[in-house]
Design an enzyme around this catalytic site. Structure first.
Site, PDB file in Angstrom:
ATOM      1  N   SER A  59      43.639  33.885  36.805  1.00 14.83           N
ATOM      2  CA  SER A  59      43.665  33.916  38.270  1.00 14.83           C
ATOM      3  C   SER A  59      42.816  32.832  38.930  1.00 14.83           C
ATOM      4  O   SER A  59      42.983  32.560  40.106  1.00 14.83           O
ATOM      5  CB  SER A  59      43.246  35.288  38.774  1.00 14.83           C
ATOM      6  OG  SER A  59      42.003  35.658  38.235  1.00 14.83           O
ATOM      7  N   HIS A 109      49.474  37.755  38.222  1.00 19.56           N
ATOM      8  CA  HIS A 109      49.884  36.456  38.769  1.00 19.56           C
ATOM      9  C   HIS A 109      51.112  35.873  38.070  1.00 19.56           C
ATOM     10  O   HIS A 109      51.531  34.758  38.385  1.00 19.56           O
ATOM     11  CB  HIS A 109      48.716  35.469  38.685  1.00 19.56           C
ATOM     12  CG  HIS A 109      47.517  35.940  39.438  1.00 19.56           C
ATOM     13  ND1 HIS A 109      47.356  35.722  40.790  1.00 19.56           N
ATOM     14  CD2 HIS A 109      46.443  36.675  39.037  1.00 19.56           C
ATOM     15  CE1 HIS A 109      46.220  36.281  41.182  1.00 19.56           C
ATOM     16  NE2 HIS A 109      45.654  36.866  40.147  1.00 19.56           N
ATOM     17  N   LYS A 128      50.639  41.066  45.144  1.00 18.27           N
ATOM     18  CA  LYS A 128      50.862  39.618  45.135  1.00 18.27           C
ATOM     19  C   LYS A 128      52.344  39.353  45.426  1.00 18.27           C
ATOM     20  O   LYS A 128      52.770  39.565  46.551  1.00 18.27           O
ATOM     21  CB  LYS A 128      50.342  39.050  43.825  1.00 18.27           C
ATOM     22  CG  LYS A 128      48.878  39.536  43.650  1.00 18.27           C
ATOM     23  CD  LYS A 128      48.114  38.906  42.580  1.00 18.27           C
ATOM     24  CE  LYS A 128      46.825  39.643  42.281  1.00 18.27           C
ATOM     25  NZ  LYS A 128      45.838  39.766  43.336  1.00 18.27           N
TER      26      LYS A 128
HETATM   27  N1  PMP Z   1      44.361  41.770  37.730  1.00 20.41           N
HETATM   28  C1  PMP Z   1      44.329  40.507  38.203  1.00 20.41           C
HETATM   29  C2  PMP Z   1      44.509  39.379  37.246  1.00 20.41           C
HETATM   30  C3  PMP Z   1      44.146  40.274  39.566  1.00 20.41           C
HETATM   31  O1  PMP Z   1      44.101  39.029  40.028  1.00 20.41           O
HETATM   32  C4  PMP Z   1      43.997  41.387  40.442  1.00 20.41           C
HETATM   33  C5  PMP Z   1      43.826  41.201  41.934  1.00 20.41           C
HETATM   34  N2  PMP Z   1      43.050  40.165  42.356  1.00 20.41           N
HETATM   35  C6  PMP Z   1      44.023  42.655  39.899  1.00 20.41           C
HETATM   36  C7  PMP Z   1      44.214  42.822  38.546  1.00 20.41           C
HETATM   37  C8  PMP Z   1      43.831  43.871  40.768  1.00 20.41           C
HETATM   38  O2  PMP Z   1      44.985  44.140  41.491  1.00 20.41           O
HETATM   39  P1  PMP Z   1      44.959  44.910  42.886  1.00 20.41           P
HETATM   40  O3  PMP Z   1      44.727  43.912  43.955  1.00 20.41           O
HETATM   41  O4  PMP Z   1      46.319  45.529  42.961  1.00 20.41           O
HETATM   42  O5  PMP Z   1      43.885  45.933  42.812  1.00 20.41           O
END
Ligand code: PMP
Length: 413
Positions: free
Chosen positions: A190, A218, A249
């Site tokens: 990410s 992602h 996302k």
């Molecule tokens: N895993 C990854 C790789 C993420 O980037 C995110 C969100 N930034 C999450 C899990 C968590 O997801 P959520 O926003 O639905 O809580």
């Protein structure tokens, strides 16, 4: 907050992140909790001013799509505003089950289970799959929710260097044959935007009896057949035991899921505490996720557009001499390598009408700070051109060394 607690917290709060945030505040460049007063789209309104959004995870630009919004409104008409309970007890709706079926089909697994956020998926799933005598192996750049999920488990947690398969092999090869060895990775990382080396990882898992969970927050809607994610991208869906995704996302909503074989999902339904002891996804979130999934599957040109935009933005940034690192996806890091300047660039860009996200220590080492751009399918080429020109200007005016050689690229629109 009581005075004593407040004083103790302030006395202890000496972390690099906090100090950097304080310095940013002192320079009037604090970049967090910026208040947006419009829909999440390629253009947003901040302090009454239009700003081009290059910091959104809505890769396919569906958060403001009329059909997605209409589905959410209709769901409120039918099901009300909340489920007032957990999936386990009174909070399962027929549309939760419909969404689970559609997601399982989409990513190519037998069954799926939806949670109220992606963070909760990782907390509940990772903490409940392995026991005291088992092992969890993590890429050092994995998302915070994966790290926290593994902290909640009773297993031993081993970290290996980012995407370093030799390091992973060294660790895996020493573990007892009969233990569960769960390898958890981001499909698309990410911060850096690079993709996990899944073929090598699968080969190691097979050699040493490991199991694999891919967090595709992602990757979903971005790579793979019809956006089905990282496992699909490599043609390795059958070799990945668990696929995790979030709706915050590409899927333009809020919530998350885990997909796997039928028995593993049955196990998680009765063991994942963040599912059992937390209220279920609200009806409007479920319906908007379903509508977004429908659009992704019926309009594959959206993903093509996302990739055309990604290529264009990457080429323009590189030809401006900026250092982008190993990105392969719509997540584009632009390295600055200085905490304060990262905050200053972010502020200057917002003043000039461009929203980007700063990434500073301790999220990354202090000499690897960056601004992160996220490209959306709905950006226009002229929005991308404007953003890149303003980023290049901001770097020049703040004397940021652009160490990358200016790439000679033929830029194609
Ligand atoms: N895993 C990854 C790789 C993420 O980037 C995110 C969100 N930034 C999450 C899990 C968590 O997801 P959520 O926003 O639905 O809580």
């Amino acid at each position: 907050m009581g005075n004593l607690l407040r004083e103790k917290l302030i006395a202890r709060e000496k972390s690099a992140a906090y100090q950097a945030a304080e310095r940013a505040m002192a320079q009037d460049a604090y970049p967090y909790f910026r208040s947006i007063s419009s829909a999440q789209d390629t253009e947003v309104v901040i302090d009454g001013k239009k700003v081009l959004m290059f910091g959104s995870n809505a890769y396919l630009g569906l958060t403001n799509h009329p059909k997605v919004k209409e589905a959410a409104i209709k769901a409120i008409d039918v099901y009300g505003t909340g489920c007032a309970g957990s999936r386990f007890l009174n909070g399962t709706l027929d549309i939760h089950l419909e969404l689970e079926e559609r997601l399982a089909q989409y990513v190519g697994k037998d069954a799926a289970l939806v949670f109220s956020t992606g963070f909760q998926v990782n907390l509940g799933v990772i903490s409940s799959l392995t026991g005291r005598n088992d092992y969890i192996l993590l890429d050092e750049y994995n998302h915070a929710s994966i790290i926290d999920g593994s902290r909640l488990s009773f297993s031993k947690v081993l970290k290996y260097r980012h995407n370093d398969m030799q390091d992973l092999e060294q660790k895996l090869s020493r573990l007892p044959a009969d233990a569960i060895k769960l390898i958890v990775v981001d499909g698309v990382f990410s911060m850096e935007g690079d993709i996990v080396k899944l073929p090598e990882l699968v080969a190691l898992a097979e050699r040493y009896g490991g199991s694999i969970m891919v967090d595709d927050a992602h990757g979903l809607g971005v790579i793979g057949e019809g956006g089905a994610g990282t496992a699909s991208h490599f043609g390795l869906t059958d070799k990945v035991d668990l696929i995790m995704g979030t709706f915050s996302k590409s899927l333009a909503s809020l919530g998350g899921f885990i997909a796997s074989d039928y028995d593993t999902i049955q196990y998680l339904k009765h063991h994942a505490r963040s599912l059992i002891f937390s209220a279920s996804m609200s009806p409007s979130s479920v319906a908007s996720t379903l509508a977004a999934l429908e659009i992704i599957q019926s309009e594959p040109e959206r993903i093509e557009r996302l990739w055309a935009n990604t290529r264009y933005a990457t080429q323009l940034l590189r030809s401006a001499g900026l250092e982008l690192g190993p990105t392969e996806t719509p997540i584009i890091p632009v390295y600055i390598r200085d905490n304060d300047k990262t905050f200053q660039v972010t502020k200057l860009l917002q003043d000039n009408g461009i929203f980007v996200n700063p990434v500073v220590a301790p999220a990354v080492p202090a000499d690897s700070t960056l601004i992160r751009l996220s490209v959306m399918a709905t950006h226009t080429f002229s929005q991308i051109e404007e953003a890149v020109a303003k980023i290049a200007d901001a770097f020049k005016s703040l004397h940021i060394n652009t160490t990358a050689a200016a790439y000679e690229t033929s830029i194609t629109r």
